[in-house]
Every structure is written in C-alpha cells, then in structure tokens.
Design a protein around this motif. Structure first.
Motif, PDB file in Angstrom:
ATOM      1  N   THR A 422       0.765  -1.248   0.039  1.00 47.12           N
ATOM      2  CA  THR A 422       0.106  -0.127   0.070  1.00 47.12           C
ATOM      3  C   THR A 422       1.179   1.428   0.113  1.00 47.12           C
ATOM      4  O   THR A 422       0.074   2.269  -0.705  1.00 47.12           O
ATOM      5  N   GLU A 423       2.075   1.273   0.790  1.00 47.72           N
ATOM      6  CA  GLU A 423       2.853   2.412   0.685  1.00 47.72           C
ATOM      7  C   GLU A 423       3.329   2.768  -0.304  1.00 47.72           C
ATOM      8  O   GLU A 423       3.387   4.076  -0.981  1.00 47.72           O
ATOM      9  N   ALA A 424       3.813   1.527  -1.436  1.00 46.93           N
ATOM     10  CA  ALA A 424       4.511   1.655  -2.965  1.00 46.93           C
ATOM     11  C   ALA A 424       3.602   2.262  -3.536  1.00 46.93           C
ATOM     12  O   ALA A 424       3.720   3.342  -4.162  1.00 46.93           O
ATOM     13  N   ARG A 425       2.308   1.814  -3.848  1.00 47.23           N
ATOM     14  CA  ARG A 425       1.567   2.235  -4.985  1.00 47.23           C
ATOM     15  C   ARG A 425       0.590   3.558  -4.333  1.00 47.23           C
ATOM     16  O   ARG A 425       1.197   4.073  -5.116  1.00 47.23           O
ATOM     17  N   GLN A 426       0.377   4.236  -3.451  1.00 44.99           N
ATOM     18  CA  GLN A 426       0.166   5.154  -2.934  1.00 44.99           C
ATOM     19  C   GLN A 426       1.376   6.368  -3.938  1.00 44.99           C
ATOM     20  O   GLN A 426       0.897   7.601  -4.040  1.00 44.99           O
ATOM     21  N   ASN A 427       2.326   6.113  -3.127  1.00 40.93           N
ATOM     22  CA  ASN A 427       3.338   6.766  -3.270  1.00 40.93           C
ATOM     23  C   ASN A 427       3.833   6.652  -4.783  1.00 40.93           C
ATOM     24  O   ASN A 427       4.324   8.488  -5.089  1.00 40.93           O
ATOM     25  N   ILE A 428       3.643   6.052  -5.319  1.00 38.33           N
ATOM     26  CA  ILE A 428       3.765   6.347  -7.097  1.00 38.33           C
ATOM     27  C   ILE A 428       3.181   6.903  -6.971  1.00 38.33           C
ATOM     28  O   ILE A 428       2.828   7.654  -8.697  1.00 38.33           O
ATOM     29  N   GLY A 429       1.737   6.612  -7.165  1.00 43.15           N
ATOM     30  CA  GLY A 429       0.357   7.224  -7.844  1.00 43.15           C
ATOM     31  C   GLY A 429       0.369   8.555  -6.666  1.00 43.15           C
ATOM     32  O   GLY A 429       0.111   9.483  -8.334  1.00 43.15           O
ATOM     33  N   VAL A 438      12.784  10.620 -12.242  1.00 43.55           N
ATOM     34  CA  VAL A 438      13.641   9.277 -13.589  1.00 43.55           C
ATOM     35  C   VAL A 438      14.234   8.759 -12.802  1.00 43.55           C
ATOM     36  O   VAL A 438      14.518   7.225 -13.846  1.00 43.55           O
ATOM     37  N   LEU A 439      13.884   7.437 -11.359  1.00 40.75           N
ATOM     38  CA  LEU A 439      14.698   6.729 -11.607  1.00 40.75           C
ATOM     39  C   LEU A 439      14.008   6.242  -9.712  1.00 40.75           C
ATOM     40  O   LEU A 439      13.936   7.294  -9.049  1.00 40.75           O
ATOM     41  N   TRP A 440      13.500   5.387  -9.749  1.00 41.69           N
ATOM     42  CA  TRP A 440      13.068   4.720  -8.265  1.00 41.69           C
ATOM     43  C   TRP A 440      14.302   3.743  -8.236  1.00 41.69           C
ATOM     44  O   TRP A 440      13.955   3.142  -8.802  1.00 41.69           O
ATOM     45  N   CYS A 441      14.641   3.620  -7.104  1.00 40.12           N
ATOM     46  CA  CYS A 441      15.353   2.938  -6.366  1.00 40.12           C
ATOM     47  C   CYS A 441      14.546   1.491  -4.859  1.00 40.12           C
ATOM     48  O   CYS A 441      14.137   2.371  -4.212  1.00 40.12           O
ATOM     49  N   GLY A 442      14.935   0.515  -4.896  1.00 39.96           N
ATOM     50  CA  GLY A 442      14.248  -0.506  -3.998  1.00 39.96           C
ATOM     51  C   GLY A 442      15.143  -0.120  -2.325  1.00 39.96           C
ATOM     52  O   GLY A 442      14.289  -0.072  -1.809  1.00 39.96           O
ATOM     53  N   ALA A 487       5.641  -1.416 -13.023  1.00 39.81           N
ATOM     54  CA  ALA A 487       5.223  -1.669 -14.240  1.00 39.81           C
ATOM     55  C   ALA A 487       3.769  -1.551 -13.919  1.00 39.81           C
ATOM     56  O   ALA A 487       3.898  -1.100 -15.540  1.00 39.81           O
ATOM     57  N   SER A 488       3.421  -1.836 -12.957  1.00 43.89           N
ATOM     58  CA  SER A 488       2.187  -1.423 -13.278  1.00 43.89           C
ATOM     59  C   SER A 488       1.192  -0.033 -13.482  1.00 43.89           C
ATOM     60  O   SER A 488       0.470   0.978 -13.751  1.00 43.89           O
ATOM     61  N   GLU A 489       2.001   0.675 -11.520  1.00 41.97           N
ATOM     62  CA  GLU A 489       1.500   2.088 -11.851  1.00 41.97           C
ATOM     63  C   GLU A 489       2.367   3.188 -12.509  1.00 41.97           C
ATOM     64  O   GLU A 489       1.713   4.772 -12.679  1.00 41.97           O
ATOM     65  N   SER A 490       3.663   2.810 -12.573  1.00 40.43           N
ATOM     66  CA  SER A 490       4.171   4.604 -13.729  1.00 40.43           C
ATOM     67  C   SER A 490       5.630   3.209 -14.250  1.00 40.43           C
ATOM     68  O   SER A 490       6.350   3.113 -14.204  1.00 40.43           O
ATOM     69  N   HIS A 491       5.306   3.176 -15.583  1.00 39.39           N
ATOM     70  CA  HIS A 491       5.874   2.230 -16.345  1.00 39.39           C
ATOM     71  C   HIS A 491       6.680   3.005 -17.191  1.00 39.39           C
ATOM     72  O   HIS A 491       7.814   2.456 -17.392  1.00 39.39           O
TER      73      HIS A 491
END
Length: 877
Positions: A422-429, A438-442, A487-491
C-alpha cells in the motif's frame, strides 16, 4: 448537489501524555517535540547536549484531540441524502489509534500511508464531535514486533534493532549525521471532506516519440470517480491554451450510489509537444491537467469536484549496455546523454512538520544555482512533500527516488508486505506525474548486508517465492514486489533494485567500478585513502561519497551555546558529530594535508578547505571520465550529502540553516557548462611501495621529489550540445614569489559537444633546477571563449602543509553596492568568507593567483557586519 469541500483540521487541537492530566494547545501538522518546545516543556534538542535530555519523550504515549463541527455545505445540502463525509489523515507518525466520538475508526502502523475513513455515520450534525489520536512509542512497538517474529533474523545497521519492522523514517533512530529523536504525531494535514462526487487516482500515461521532426506524445488518461451520476470533463492546458479536451457523461443507469468507477477516455496524440528538460539542456515546459465532475442537473454547469496536476513530458532511459569497460550506467533524457552532477538528500529537519514549501524551494534553488542536475532522496528518510518535487519540476532538477528501506535486512511476514505494498502504490501514484522523477530505487545499501553476514543470495534463482524462504527474504521486495508495482503504476520511469547495485551475468554486491552504481567510502571510511586518489576510485556511477567539514562560525555558535565549548574536540562538538571515529578520521586527513591549528575558527576553516578540495578532485576527475558518445566511462556523481537535519558537523555541503560551505562552490565550479581541469601526478608523501622482496610500504620518501617530478593533465568538460572553440592558457606560478617560473602554454581547443576533450595528457614539466634549489609552484589553467574567461582551475603541490604562506599581500577592496574585489601578490589557497543565515555570497572558497583577474564577490545582507564584509580567512593566515 453537494460540491466537494475540504475543511482543514489544523486548529483547535490539544495534546498531552498518558502520564499527564493537563491538555495543552497544539497545532496540526506537528510532532509532539515541536509542541513541547512551543510550551517550553523541553530544551531545544538541537543545542548542546539537550538531545539526551529529551530522550524521555519517545518513551511516552501521546494524545491529540480536537472538536469537529460539520461544515455548512454539509448541513445545508442534505447530508442525509446525497453527500458523504470522510476524515482524511495524510500522515500519522506512526503507531496511531484514531477515535471518533468514542469509537475506534482507524489503527495505523505506517507513517508513509494516507488514510481515508468514512465518518458520516458517526458524526452528529447538531453538536461538536470529539476526534482523538493516540500515538504509542515506536521503539517499544518495534521491539514487540521483533519478538513476535522470531522466524526473521533482524539485521539492522546504524541503529538498534527495533527500527527493522517499523515503517517510519529510519533516521529517527539516529544516523551517523543525525540525532536520536523518535518523533510522533500527525505530521501531515488532517482534513474533513464533504462531497457527492470525488475524483481520485488521476493518471496520465504517455509515450514520447522522437523519431520525427518534432516530438509526438501519445497520452492516455484515467481517473477514479466516486459518487453520483455526472459529466466528466478533462483538459490538458499549456500556457493558458487547451491542447486536449475529453468529455464523458455517465448516466444514473450506469452509476448508482457511491460506487467508484474509472473514467478512461480514448488516447490521443499531441504533435509538436513541448518537452520537459533537465536544467542546462532545455526549458522546463509544464502542462496543467484539469479533471472535473460536473452536475447533470439544472443547467449542467455546476462543478462538483475538481483535481489538478502539473505534468511534464520527457523520455527517460537508464542506459546499461555492455562496453569495453563492463556495463554502462547513465541517464538519457529526451534522447540526450546527461552527465549527472548532484547530491544525496536526507530529511531537512528532524521534525518534518517544520519544513515549509518555501524552505523546500530554497533548497532546490541551491541545487540549481550550484550547477547540479540531480538530487537522490535517500531511503532512510521519507517520500518527500509534493512541494519538493514541484520545485524540482520548475527548476529542472532530476530526482532519484529511493523507496524507504535503508541499511537493514527487512522482514516479509504477510502484514508487513501488505503495508509496504500500500505504501509503494500510494506514493508512486502521488508522485508519478512529476517529470523530475526519473528513477525509482529499491533500497539503500541493503544488499551489502548479504556479504557482511553471509546471507543467502543465489543470483541465477529467478523464483520470487523461493527468495521468501531464505535468510534474505527482502530480495522479494526489491526484485519482485516493487518492480511489479512500478510496471503497473508508472511504467515510464526506470527502476534500479538497490544502491549500490550492479547488474550483469552475476550479482555485483561489492564496490565494482565496471558495472552499476557504487558508494565510494574508502575515502573517510574504509581504507581512509587520500582524497587525492578519488579520480581513480570512481565507477560507472558514483551515488555516494563524501568527506566531513565543520559548518561556519555562526552555526557552530548556535549548536554550542556555551563559549567554553567552542574548541575542536569539545564534548558538545564531539557529541553533535555522529560519525563513528570522526575524531581520528578528521585529524588524519587534516594532519596529512595541513598545519592543524588549535582554535575553532582556524580548525573549522581548514576542514572546509579540505572538503572543498575533495569535491574538486572527485567532480572534476569523474566528470572527465564521462568521455564521449559510445563510451561513457562515468555517468555521474552524487555527494553524500547536500543537507543536514540539524546543526552539526557532517558530510553536508550546505548546513541546516541553508548556509553554504566552500564545497558547494567547488562543485559549482566543477559543473560549469564548460569547465577546464588541471591535475598533476599525485605523490604520496608519507609512504611508497617497496620492492618485490620487501613487499610492504615504507616511509622512505624524498619530499623534494614532488618539486622536480611534475607531470600534469589538462582537459575541458562540456555539457554544451554544440562544438565550441576556445583557448586554454596554462601558467606556472611560484608559491614563494608570485612570479611565473616557466613560460606559459597556450592551446587552441575545439571542444567536443557533451564530452570531455583532452588538451594535455602526461605533460612533463621540464626543469634544470636541482631538487635542493627547486621551489613550489601552482599550475593554473584558464579557458577562454570569445575573448572571455569562462572557467579556471588550479593544481597545488601536495601536501599544502609543506608550503609557506607568509606575506601573501591579500587585499579586500570595496567597490560599493555590496561588491568586493579580492587580490593578492602571491598565490592564496582557500580564501573563505564565514557565511551566515540571511547573507548571500556570490563566490567563496576560491584560490587567488597573481597576474589573473582579481576575484569579485558580491555579499548581500551583511549590513550588520563591519563595512558589510563578512570575516574571512585563507590557508596559512
């Protein structure tokens, strides 16, 4: 029909601890520490040893409460018929229980989540409604979670183990640059929303086509609509002109009650679209996206809900290709290779609610003004405020965004995975529409724990389910969960599993200069290698390196209130420097290079000159390895770190009060669009390798060798996208006399676009003077374009401590209107004005070479100082 209205619940709050019966006024957003400070109940933890005196705050349970009255829009428009009422909590730090009129409506265990709670059925429109939030101690709850999950080996670096299972800013547990201040509270806004229609999850996907004569952008819009039947209108606006417009009517038959539905019109193409560019490469063109829900009753023009986003179009590629070195790592934006010179970012305050949008804007302006192109948001802090990214959008600063995992082996039990999903999905959105990102890093440095603790990591195994059964289950998060969500939220934004991380035929988890990004900590940490070696210690992308320096005098006096504590190595100054072993490391580097003074002012000045020197060696040397198209040896460098979260001694190049250290200016000079560089062969003056038989270093070094064995390189780095013609002039100036010891060299240069052009390589300084009679000299290189000097650089003989800086003949002359001219009769090293908040200095931390144009510096805001001039110092003064 009820329009969507938002009521900020920012005033009328009270707070107390469970051990106190007295409620005191509070503000929201806030943390409990800021409220205690406001009521003079604790000393300022940023001063002296006060951090120790406020440790008790983190062990208490804290309560916030307020009274809510329904807005007139709700009561006047029929709450019982067409309106919904939600309570929205943008961020609760961290273990929070929310109670409305005596009923628990929410339990939160993740600081990074936003919560929306339907509250209409619990709210009384005729009376005040009591809202209370109870915050439990994060450390205690973290230890309980560790005990509850014995199946996981919690390995946590930098701090105690309790932070491992807690979704909270990891740096609140303390770091090697920050205090232990486990804050809690409603750190983001709380609001009451009333609506019949609400727009959520607005998303604009796009593809940029650069194959034609002008860019073509294909856009796909989607948005979630909650509420009753309405007409949906969406416009994409550029400079006041509507470029694209969508419209759709949803009938009452298609939509009933408050069930959500997705508005997704057909895709469309924008021919000749304006693109967003990083600073220095083009303009930051931005569009406004407006999505409105419009009533279908009456004249059909009432706007029931509206959402706006500022968006920009850019094509981002992370280029990782096999080459003669190994595998590249650099960014290509809109088809143009971009060398990155930037900084790493930590939270700008230990108490996050105190960071205003204006303060964020000021920080990002510092990046842009310093010729920096990227900021890396480190994984132990927070997903930053929208104001941060908006500032990056407008100023053309690229953002490397870590997910919030740092220096630990994180668990993967089901509730933890649910929370971080949920944390990742909310903040990506929330962040995906920002073109600067320009980059997301794990993660930050989590993979390094594999080698240190011999954890299980079988690179050829590509089955995510099997990773969960190892003693490094977090691989599932970084290599499956997060990339799947992206890949689903910000490809259209690249992903990198961790920092540092290398990819290839096998995992590269250690520092490997041939592949991936590296953290280069063998300067300062590790082997404490001389910083003059940094140009040879790079990699394909250096995402962390650094060296500490003291802040300026004004900041030192603020953090050490007692004058008796204002000396190098005082209890207060040592306590406020959280870097392990800083006493030995600081003195090692200072002692190797400079004559170490005992007074605080002189000591602080030399640490700043040392840090600036290290930045110059690194940024110049690694930018040189950018090379040219087809072989990008080094794709970028990010210093650890840009900023501080409190007043301290650290690796920051700008202190907590936004006061720049000389290192900031060194980076700015190295990152000029056209920058000349000069470096001489480094002589290690303390040791040299013995022969093969002896097989160890010795101290048998002739210190005179550096006087006669002089070999140097000169080059020009260009970020310009067109060829530039110019002239390079090289002078050799005596440190002792200020006179040229050899005839100058001049070279006409044709500078390659977006590349490094070598001018002199391995050039030997020939002299017939015997070593006993030779003298120290500086090598000064200047670059001239169209009759104007656009860049200069100076190479000094190392170590600086061997040089005599007596009788420099320095003059500082006022030219009026805040302008000063600084000149000298003999070479001057590290001329530094002692900066302070509210004062703007145009240049600092520079060298002065006689025979060159005098340095002019504008100092604004120093009227309270004598003659409007700040105190200043130089090496050997």
């Amino acid at each position: 029909m009820t329009r969507h209205t938002v009521q900020a619940l920012s005033t009328g709050w009270e707070f107390k601890s469970s051990n106190d019966s007295t409620w005191r006024s509070a503000r929201v957003p806030s943390e409990v520490h800021t409220e205690l400070l406001r009521h003079d109940m604790i000393p300022d933890p940023f001063v002296d040893l006060n951090e120790l005196d406020v440790a008790w705050v983190a062990e208490e349970t804290w309560h916030y409460r307020t009274e809510i009255s329904l807005p007139e829009t709700a009561t006047n428009n029929g709450v019982g018929t067409d309106a919904e009422i939600d309570l929205v909590f943008e961020g609760l730090d961290t273990f929070a229980t929310v109670i409305l009129n005596g009923e628990t409506i929410l339990k939160s265990e993740n600081m990074f989540l936003e919560h929306r709670v339907a509250a209409k059925h619990l709210l009384n429109p005729a009376t005040a409604n009591t809202l209370e939030i109870v915050f439990e101690p994060a450390r205690r709850r973290g230890l309980e979670l560790v005990e509850a999950h014995p199946e996981h080996d919690f390995i946590v670096h930098q701090t105690e183990v309790s932070r491992g299972p807690v979704r909270k800013a990891q740096s609140h547990w303390g770091w090697d640059w920050g205090p232990i201040l486990l804050a809690c509270g409603p750190w983001k806004p709380v609001r009451l929303e009333t609506y019949a229609n609400r727009i959520q999850n607005v998303r604009l996907d796009y593809e940029v086509d650069l194959t034609g004569p002008s860019p073509v952008v294909e856009v796909n819009l989607s948005a979630g609509i909650v509420g009753l039947a309405c007409r949906v209108v969406a416009d994409l606006v550029f400079v006041g002109e509507t470029i694209v417009s969508f419209e759709e009517v949803v009938s009452s038959e298609a939509q009933s009650g408050m069930a959500p539905w997705v508005y997704k019109p057909s895709s469309t193409k924008i021919v000749g679209a304006k693109l967003w560019w990083p600073r220095g490469y083009g303009s930051q063109d931005l569009y406004e996206l407006r999505v409105r829900a419009v009533s279908t009753d009456g004249d059909g023009s009432t706007v029931l809900a509206e959402e706006r986003q500022t968006v920009g179009f850019r094509r981002t590629e992370l280029i990782q290709e096999k080459d003669t070195i190994g595998q590249s790592f650099y960014f290509r934006i809109n088809g143009v290779d971009i060398f990155i010179g930037g900084s790493c970012w930590i939270p700008a305050d230990s108490f996050l609610s105190r960071i205003t949008p204006q303060r964020y804007q000021a920080w990002i302006h510092l990046l842009a003004d310093g010729n920096q192109t990227m900021i890396r948001i480190w994984g132990g802090g927070i997903y930053e405020s929208s104001a941060f990214y908006a500032a990056c959008d407008s100023l053309g600063i690229l953002v490397w965004q870590d997910f919030m995992f740092a220096c630990a082996s994180y668990p993967t039990y089901p509730s933890f995975l649910t929370s971080i999903t949920t944390e990742a999905r909310q903040n990506i959105g929330r962040l995906r529409h920002h073109p600067s990102l320009v980059l997301w890093c794990g993660n930050n440095e989590d993979y390094q724990l594999i080698e240190r603790y011999d954890l299980e990591y079988n690179f050829p195994d590509k089955d995510p389910a099997s990773w969960l059964k190892t003693n490094f289950p977090a691989r599932y998060i970084y290599e499956h969960l997060l990339p799947t969500l992206l890949a689903s939220e910000s490809h259209h934004t690249p992903y990198h599993p961790g920092s540092p991380w290398g990819t290839g035929t096998s995992p590269t988890l250690a520092v490997d200069p041939t592949v991936g990004d590296i953290h280069q900590w063998n300067v300062w940490h590790g082997t404490t290698t001389p910083y003059q070696r940094l140009p040879d210690m790079g990699g394909r992308f250096v995402s962390e390196f650094g060296i500490e320096a003291y802040p300026h005098r004004d900041t030192l006096h603020r953090l050490a209130s007692d004058p008796a504590q204002r000396f190098p190595g005082s209890p207060v100054l040592d306590f406020n420097n959280k870097a392990v072993g800083h006493e030995r490391r600081m003195l090692t580097y200072l002692g190797e290079n400079f004559r170490v003074p005992a007074d605080l002012g002189g000591f602080a000045h030399l640490t700043q000159v040392m840090q600036a020197d290290a930045m110059a060696w690194a940024y110049k040397g690694w930018r040189r390895r950018w090379g040219r198209e087809g072989l990008r040896g080094c794709g970028g460098v990010l210093v650890w770190q840009l900023n501080d979260c409190w007043p301290t001694v650290s690796w920051a190049v700008v202190d907590y009060f936004l006061v720049k250290k000389p290192a900031w200016y060194a980076i700015r000079r190295a990152m000029e669009p056209l920058a000349v560089g000069v470096v001489r062969k480094f002589h290690d003056w303390t040791a040299r390798p013995a022969d093969a038989l002896w097989r160890r270093d010795t101290g048998h070094v002739d210190p005179r060798e550096a006087l006669t064995d002089v070999e140097f390189d000169v080059w020009v780095a260009s970020s310009r996208l067109e060829r530039v013609e110019g002239r390079v002039v090289v002078r050799f100036v005596s440190v002792k006399t200020g006179r040229d010891v050899k005839e100058r060299l001049e070279r006409e240069v044709d500078m390659e676009p977006n590349a490094c052009t070598e001018i002199l390589v391995g050039f030997k300084f020939e002299t017939d003077v015997p070593a006993k009679d030779a003298e120290h000299f500086v090598i000064h290189a200047s670059l001239w374009v169209g009759g104007e000097q656009v860049s200069n650089d100076t190479s000094w003989p190392d170590p600086i401590k061997y040089l005599n800086f007596a009788d420099r003949g320095v003059q500082v002359k006022s030219l009026g209107q805040d302008l000063f001219e600084i000149s000298a009769e003999k070479p001057v090293k590290g001329f530094v004005f002692s900066e302070k908040p509210g004062v703007k200095v145009s240049d600092n931390g520079f060298d002065i070479i006689p025979g060159e144009k005098a340095v002019r510096v504008r100092i604004e805001g120093a009227e309270s100082e004598a003659g409007g001039l700040l105190p200043w110092a130089f090496v050997g003064q």
